[in-house]
Design a protein around this motif. Structure first.
Motif, PDB file in Angstrom:
ATOM      1  N   GLY A  14      27.869   4.758  32.847  1.00  9.08           N
ATOM      2  CA  GLY A  14      28.710   4.367  33.974  1.00  9.08           C
ATOM      3  C   GLY A  14      30.089   4.987  33.915  1.00  9.08           C
ATOM      4  O   GLY A  14      31.023   4.477  34.557  1.00  9.08           O
ATOM      5  N   LEU A  15      30.219   6.099  33.206  1.00 15.11           N
ATOM      6  CA  LEU A  15      31.523   6.749  33.015  1.00 15.11           C
ATOM      7  C   LEU A  15      31.460   8.197  33.477  1.00 15.11           C
ATOM      8  O   LEU A  15      30.388   8.796  33.551  1.00 15.11           O
ATOM      9  N   GLY A  16      32.618   8.792  33.764  1.00 15.00           N
ATOM     10  CA  GLY A  16      32.677  10.205  34.110  1.00 15.00           C
ATOM     11  C   GLY A  16      32.800  10.445  35.599  1.00 15.00           C
ATOM     12  O   GLY A  16      32.834   9.516  36.411  1.00 15.00           O
ATOM     13  N   THR A  17      32.825  11.729  35.962  1.00 16.88           N
ATOM     14  CA  THR A  17      33.071  12.116  37.361  1.00 16.88           C
ATOM     15  C   THR A  17      31.950  12.972  37.933  1.00 16.88           C
ATOM     16  O   THR A  17      32.076  13.497  39.034  1.00 16.88           O
ATOM     17  N   TYR A  18      30.865  13.140  37.184  1.00 14.13           N
ATOM     18  CA  TYR A  18      29.777  14.024  37.628  1.00 14.13           C
ATOM     19  C   TYR A  18      29.265  13.597  39.008  1.00 14.13           C
ATOM     20  O   TYR A  18      29.154  14.413  39.929  1.00 14.13           O
ATOM     21  N   GLY A  19      28.956  12.323  39.158  1.00 17.77           N
ATOM     22  CA  GLY A  19      28.431  11.849  40.430  1.00 17.77           C
ATOM     23  C   GLY A  19      29.428  11.999  41.553  1.00 17.77           C
ATOM     24  O   GLY A  19      29.061  12.379  42.682  1.00 17.77           O
ATOM     25  N   LEU A  20      30.695  11.690  41.262  1.00 21.35           N
ATOM     26  CA  LEU A  20      31.729  11.773  42.287  1.00 21.35           C
ATOM     27  C   LEU A  20      31.923  13.210  42.763  1.00 21.35           C
ATOM     28  O   LEU A  20      32.099  13.461  43.964  1.00 21.35           O
ATOM     29  N   GLU A  21      31.844  14.180  41.838  1.00 25.43           N
ATOM     30  CA  GLU A  21      31.974  15.593  42.219  1.00 25.43           C
ATOM     31  C   GLU A  21      30.838  16.008  43.154  1.00 25.43           C
ATOM     32  O   GLU A  21      31.057  16.742  44.125  1.00 25.43           O
ATOM     33  N   CYS A  22      29.633  15.554  42.851  1.00 28.12           N
ATOM     34  CA  CYS A  22      28.494  15.858  43.726  1.00 28.12           C
ATOM     35  C   CYS A  22      28.703  15.249  45.107  1.00 28.12           C
ATOM     36  O   CYS A  22      28.446  15.889  46.139  1.00 28.12           O
ATOM     37  N   LEU A  23      29.151  13.991  45.138  1.00 28.10           N
ATOM     38  CA  LEU A  23      29.320  13.277  46.401  1.00 28.10           C
ATOM     39  C   LEU A  23      30.387  13.936  47.259  1.00 28.10           C
ATOM     40  O   LEU A  23      30.218  14.067  48.483  1.00 28.10           O
ATOM     41  N   GLU A  24      31.490  14.354  46.661  1.00 24.32           N
ATOM     42  CA  GLU A  24      32.587  14.947  47.425  1.00 24.32           C
ATOM     43  C   GLU A  24      32.197  16.301  48.008  1.00 24.32           C
ATOM     44  O   GLU A  24      32.728  16.723  49.038  1.00 24.32           O
ATOM     45  N   ALA A  25      31.247  16.975  47.353  1.00 29.88           N
ATOM     46  CA  ALA A  25      30.805  18.278  47.867  1.00 29.88           C
ATOM     47  C   ALA A  25      29.690  18.153  48.889  1.00 29.88           C
ATOM     48  O   ALA A  25      29.379  19.115  49.598  1.00 29.88           O
ATOM     49  N   TYR A  26      29.095  16.972  49.021  1.00 26.37           N
ATOM     50  CA  TYR A  26      27.921  16.788  49.883  1.00 26.37           C
ATOM     51  C   TYR A  26      28.344  16.443  51.301  1.00 26.37           C
ATOM     52  O   TYR A  26      29.207  15.588  51.523  1.00 26.37           O
ATOM     53  N   GLU A  27      27.709  17.101  52.279  1.00 28.23           N
ATOM     54  CA  GLU A  27      28.041  16.886  53.684  1.00 28.23           C
ATOM     55  C   GLU A  27      26.878  16.296  54.467  1.00 28.23           C
ATOM     56  O   GLU A  27      26.994  16.068  55.676  1.00 28.23           O
ATOM     57  N   GLY A  28      25.756  16.071  53.837  1.00 29.70           N
ATOM     58  CA  GLY A  28      24.565  15.595  54.534  1.00 29.70           C
ATOM     59  C   GLY A  28      24.682  14.152  54.995  1.00 29.70           C
ATOM     60  O   GLY A  28      25.612  13.423  54.634  1.00 29.70           O
ATOM     61  N   GLU A  29      23.700  13.724  55.787  1.00 36.25           N
ATOM     62  CA  GLU A  29      23.720  12.404  56.396  1.00 36.25           C
ATOM     63  C   GLU A  29      23.140  11.319  55.489  1.00 36.25           C
ATOM     64  O   GLU A  29      23.557  10.166  55.563  1.00 36.25           O
ATOM     65  N   GLU A  30      22.154  11.681  54.674  1.00 35.09           N
ATOM     66  CA  GLU A  30      21.482  10.672  53.852  1.00 35.09           C
ATOM     67  C   GLU A  30      21.620  11.007  52.372  1.00 35.09           C
ATOM     68  O   GLU A  30      21.722  12.178  51.980  1.00 35.09           O
ATOM     69  N   LEU A  31      21.597   9.956  51.563  1.00 39.33           N
ATOM     70  CA  LEU A  31      21.837  10.081  50.125  1.00 39.33           C
ATOM     71  C   LEU A  31      20.847   9.166  49.396  1.00 39.33           C
ATOM     72  O   LEU A  31      20.651   8.016  49.793  1.00 39.33           O
ATOM     73  N   ILE A  32      20.218   9.692  48.335  1.00 36.50           N
ATOM     74  CA  ILE A  32      19.265   8.895  47.557  1.00 36.50           C
ATOM     75  C   ILE A  32      19.772   8.788  46.123  1.00 36.50           C
ATOM     76  O   ILE A  32      20.041   9.807  45.467  1.00 36.50           O
ATOM     77  N   LEU A  33      19.899   7.539  45.645  1.00 38.00           N
ATOM     78  CA  LEU A  33      20.440   7.282  44.307  1.00 38.00           C
ATOM     79  C   LEU A  33      19.427   6.488  43.489  1.00 38.00           C
ATOM     80  O   LEU A  33      18.820   5.532  43.984  1.00 38.00           O
ATOM     81  N   VAL A  34      19.271   6.875  42.235  1.00 36.20           N
ATOM     82  CA  VAL A  34      18.330   6.209  41.331  1.00 36.20           C
ATOM     83  C   VAL A  34      19.078   5.789  40.073  1.00 36.20           C
ATOM     84  O   VAL A  34      19.717   6.620  39.416  1.00 36.20           O
ATOM     85  N   GLY A  35      19.004   4.477  39.759  1.00 38.91           N
ATOM     86  CA  GLY A  35      19.666   3.963  38.562  1.00 38.91           C
ATOM     87  C   GLY A  35      20.150   2.537  38.803  1.00 38.91           C
ATOM     88  O   GLY A  35      19.693   1.855  39.719  1.00 38.91           O
ATOM     89  N   GLU A  36      21.114   2.088  37.994  1.00 40.20           N
ATOM     90  CA  GLU A  36      21.672   0.744  38.167  1.00 40.20           C
ATOM     91  C   GLU A  36      22.811   0.764  39.181  1.00 40.20           C
ATOM     92  O   GLU A  36      23.496   1.779  39.340  1.00 40.20           O
ATOM     93  N   TRP A  37      23.016  -0.353  39.858  1.00 39.44           N
ATOM     94  CA  TRP A  37      24.109  -0.494  40.824  1.00 39.44           C
ATOM     95  C   TRP A  37      24.863  -1.778  40.515  1.00 39.44           C
ATOM     96  O   TRP A  37      24.290  -2.737  40.001  1.00 39.44           O
ATOM     97  N   ARG A  38      26.119  -1.805  40.828  1.00 34.38           N
ATOM     98  CA  ARG A  38      26.990  -2.898  40.377  1.00 34.38           C
ATOM     99  C   ARG A  38      26.596  -4.268  40.937  1.00 34.38           C
ATOM    100  O   ARG A  38      26.953  -5.289  40.374  1.00 34.38           O
ATOM    101  N   THR A  39      25.866  -4.275  42.040  1.00 32.09           N
ATOM    102  CA  THR A  39      25.425  -5.554  42.602  1.00 32.09           C
ATOM    103  C   THR A  39      24.176  -6.093  41.906  1.00 32.09           C
ATOM    104  O   THR A  39      23.702  -7.185  42.232  1.00 32.09           O
ATOM    105  N   ASN A  40      23.665  -5.328  40.942  1.00 31.17           N
ATOM    106  CA  ASN A  40      22.403  -5.730  40.320  1.00 31.17           C
ATOM    107  C   ASN A  40      22.342  -5.217  38.882  1.00 31.17           C
ATOM    108  O   ASN A  40      21.599  -4.289  38.561  1.00 31.17           O
ATOM    109  N   THR A  41      23.173  -5.828  38.011  1.00 30.61           N
ATOM    110  CA  THR A  41      23.166  -5.461  36.592  1.00 30.61           C
ATOM    111  C   THR A  41      23.205  -6.741  35.756  1.00 30.61           C
ATOM    112  O   THR A  41      23.353  -7.842  36.288  1.00 30.61           O
TER     113      THR A  41
END
Length: 734
Positions: free
Chosen positions: A656-683
């Motif tokens: 849950g640390l680092g900026t790898y995901g954020l860098e990908c997100l900031e470069a992405y311009e598409g309409e839909e996004l698929i994420l696999v893993g844990e999310w803060r509402t369900n840990t």
């Protein structure tokens, strides 16, 4: 009825039961229907006189058999003319081999085959007795054939009656006319008896009758179909009469014999028969105790049967006289592991009996409905079908008791006694149960063979869902998570879920143990089954586990996740990804998910870099890739290849640390996004140092950015490794 002194009945053919006896007029219950003098009956006394061997040493049975054989060779009386030939008596021990083979696995077949072997020896003994009974009897012996003996034996076995006498022992006799009445279990026993002062056999109506109605008697009570088939060559299609028998042959000590005898004495329902017991109650070593138990649909698990198996698992101080009561009611507390062990053994015994039976339930029904069957084969299939139904009911009941036992064990995870929240040693060990685990460690190591035995039985007998759930719950308990609200996120098997814990908001979990999934998924199921059976076996022994073994399981989990992927793919998840193709996965690790998608002909580009292979991403660790994974890091891999593709990110931010995901997100311009893993509402929160409260897959900044710019469309639950809550989420840009 020619020999009857008086008769209000006549012979008549009835649909369904064949030849029987009908009332000549309306009759009240208890009214005399039939009387015949004893001198007309086939008795031992009459036989000895007729054969001229009065006073010589033939048993009652041998005398009547010999009389029947001699009488059948000469002019036949009216009664003899009414008696059926051997093939129409239909006793299983005279069936053709192919018909008897249909009863494979049934006690009826075992009984019939034993009689087949014994009859020639019985005939030889009868001839020898006659030869020793004087010249006249010796001459008779020479004229007797085995075929004649078989017929006489079938008539005696299927028609002899025990005539009750008000004073003295009963008399065994074949009563002409009375032997033509058919059997009904609804009739009260004792409708016929010998009135000794008149030497008259008297039979009374067991119910109110109208003229022409069939009159029944009760041959014996209680009597199940197996006994009817063995003794009389018929059975009734009534589920209340279906049964199966299991014989327990146990090696017992004197102390264990005392417990076994006390519990058998307490069971007065007639569901068991002691076949052999040690002659003396006080003996050294072990001796054999053999008891046959009758299982029915009404009592698929008779208390005596289950109690005996429980008692056999008791050892040492548990073998006290009062133990018989707990064996009948169920073992609890410190003996809970023996309760589960006994139930697992019963399950194994029942499964063995079911496997011995020929055919299957659906096949038997189909053949029975076909109608083109010989009488013997139809009887065999009906008996087999009835036994299977009883055994299946017994198996279902013992499985219910097994699951209840596991549920009670899991319920003790809610006990917070000995929990230590603030001790430096516990905090360092990352468990509030350190002292409890340490106290139990010596016992668990000393009883490792017992734990291993129970673990194997659990692995072999319990469905994967129960063992996988136990693995999750025990892991959560070790790190101090005992909140039902938190734990219900991992409910896989409600039947063994602790009864006191709510399931109101439980999430539907993927039933991966039922899927024909990928190699990784199969390994996951097998590992959680194996770990669950081992941890549950330890818990049943000491309500604790060995911490170092949990650490070993954790290390193996990390190895597998690095080898394949951090999250487990399911068919549902792959189908969801397929619908959003073409895809761009960045941080794909070794490309395990991408390889499965390409097998489905999904257009996917997978990128990763050597540095990410060591930690997060879709895989990690050394070893070869599962498909082509291009080298590339964000933001370049995203910005250059995103055109027309949906971005897929799996565990981009390890711990849950680092900026790898954020860098990908900031470069992405598409309409839909698929994420696999844990999310803060369900840990499971920050249950140990270094564990982020927002999960271990995405940084908090990344999650906040996604929730700000995208809305959630769909969530698909994924299989979870212990202490993790993975899912697949599909987002659309706001």
């Amino acid at each position: 009825m020619e020999l009857a002194s008086s008769a209000l009945v006549e012979l008549k053919d009835f649909e369904g039961t064949g030849r029987g006896v009908a009332a000549l007029r309306d009759t009240e219950e208890g009214e005399v229907l039939f009387e015949v003098e004893l001198k007309h009956c086939w008795t031992a006394e009459r036989a000895r006189v007729a054969l001229g061997i009065d006073g010589h040493g033939l048993s009652e049975r041998e005398a009547i058999l010999a009389h029947l054989m001699v009488a059948s060779e000469g002019p036949k009386s009216c009664h003899l003319q009414q008696l059926p030939p051997l093939e129409e008596v239909n006793l299983p021990n005279f069936w053709a081999s192919e018909d008897l083979d249909e009863l494979q696995g049934s006690e009826v077949q075992t009984h019939a085959m034993r009689l087949k072997e014994e009859l020639p020896e019985d005939f030889s003994r009868l001839c020898e007795s006659l030869r020793n009974a004087g010249p006249a009897a010796s001459t008779l012996a020479k004229s007797m054939s085995f075929a004649s003996y078989q017929w006489a034996w079938s008539i005696y076995s299927s028609r002899v009656m025990s005539l009750s006498v008000s004073d003295g022992s009963p008399i065994f006799a074949i009563v002409p006319g009375l032997d033509m009445f058919n059997h009904s279990p609804s009739m009260p026993p004792g409708l016929f008896k010998l009135e000794k002062d008149r030497n008259m056999v008297v039979m009374r109506a067991g119910a109110r009758l109208v003229a022409g109605e069939q009159v029944f008697i009760n041959y014996a009570q209680p009597m199940f179909n197996s006994q009817m088939l063995q003794s009389f060559g018929f059975l009734l299609e009534d589920e209340a009469l279906q049964s199966s028998q299991i014989t327990l042959s146990l090696q017992v000590s004197a102390a264990k014999l005392m417990v076994q005898q006390r519990l058998l004495d307490a069971c007065t329902d007639g569901g068991h028969e002691v076949l052999h017991s040690p002659a003396a109650a006080d003996f050294e070593g072990l001796q054999e105790l053999i008891v046959r138990h009758t299982l029915t649909l009404q009592k698929p698990l008779p208390p005596a049967f289950l109690g005996m198996v429980r008692a056999q698992h008791l050892q040492g101080d548990a073998l006290h006289p009062s133990a018989s009561a707990s064996c009948l009611q169920g073992l609890r507390g410190p003996q809970a592991k023996e309760e589960l062990r006994a139930l697992l053994l019963v399950s194994l015994l029942l499964e063995g009996k079911l496997q011995e039976l020929r055919g299957g339930e659906l096949e038997d029904r189909r053949v029975l409905q076909s109608g083109s069957l010989s009488r013997a084969r139809r009887l065999a299939l009906l008996q087999r079908h009835g036994e299977r139904r009883v055994l299946l009911a017994a198996r279902a009941e013992v499985e219910r008791l097994q699951l209840r036992c596991v549920q009670q064990a899991m319920g003790r995870l809610t006990d917070c006694q000995e929990k230590c929240e603030h001790c430096p040693d516990c905090q360092k060990a990352q468990t509030p149960w350190l002292h409890r685990l340490q106290a139990a460690s010596h016992r668990l190591r000393a009883e490792v063979s017992s734990v291993a035995s129970l673990s194997k039985s659990l692995f072999d007998r319990l469905d994967a869902s129960h063992l996988m759930q136990a693995c999750h719950l025990i892991n959560l308990w070790v790190v101090g998570i005992t909140s039902p609200l938190e734990m219900q996120k991992l409910c896989l098997a409600p039947a063994t879920w602790p009864q006191s814990w709510t399931l109101e908001n439980a999430q539907e979990q993927p039933k991966v143990w039922e899927e024909e999934g990928s190699e990784y998924l199969k390994i996951y199921v097998q590992k959680l089954q194996l770990w669950g059976s081992w941890l549950l076996a330890q818990w049943m022994h000491a309500e604790a586990v060995l911490a170092e073994e949990l650490s070993g399981m954790g290390a193996e989990q990390v190895f597998l996740r690095q080898k394949y992927a951090w999250s487990l793919p399911t068919a549902e998840a792959l189908e969801a990804l397929q619908r959003k193709a073409p895809l761009l996965e960045v941080g794909a690790g070794k490309g395990y998910w991408a390889s499965l998608l390409r097998e489905r002909s999904v257009d996917i580009l997978a990128f990763d870099s050597e540095s990410e292979l060591e930690l997060g991403g879709g895989g990690g660790g050394g070893g070869s890739k599962f498909c082509e994974v291009l080298e590339g890091r964000p933001p370049r891999a995203v910005s250059e290849h995103q055109a027309g593709r949906t971005l897929v990110l799996m565990w981009p931010d390890y711990l849950g640390l680092g900026t790898y995901g954020l860098e990908c997100l900031e470069a992405y311009e598409g309409e839909e996004l698929i994420l696999v893993g844990e999310w803060r509402t369900n840990t499971f929160g920050s249950y140990a140092p270094g564990i982020s409260h927002h999960g271990q897959s995405f940084s908090l900044e990344f999650q906040e950015k996604v929730e700000s710019d995208f809305c959630l469309l769909e969530t698909i639950e994924l299989p979870r490794w212990p202490l993790f809550l993975d899912c697949l989420q599909i987002f659309r840009r706001r």
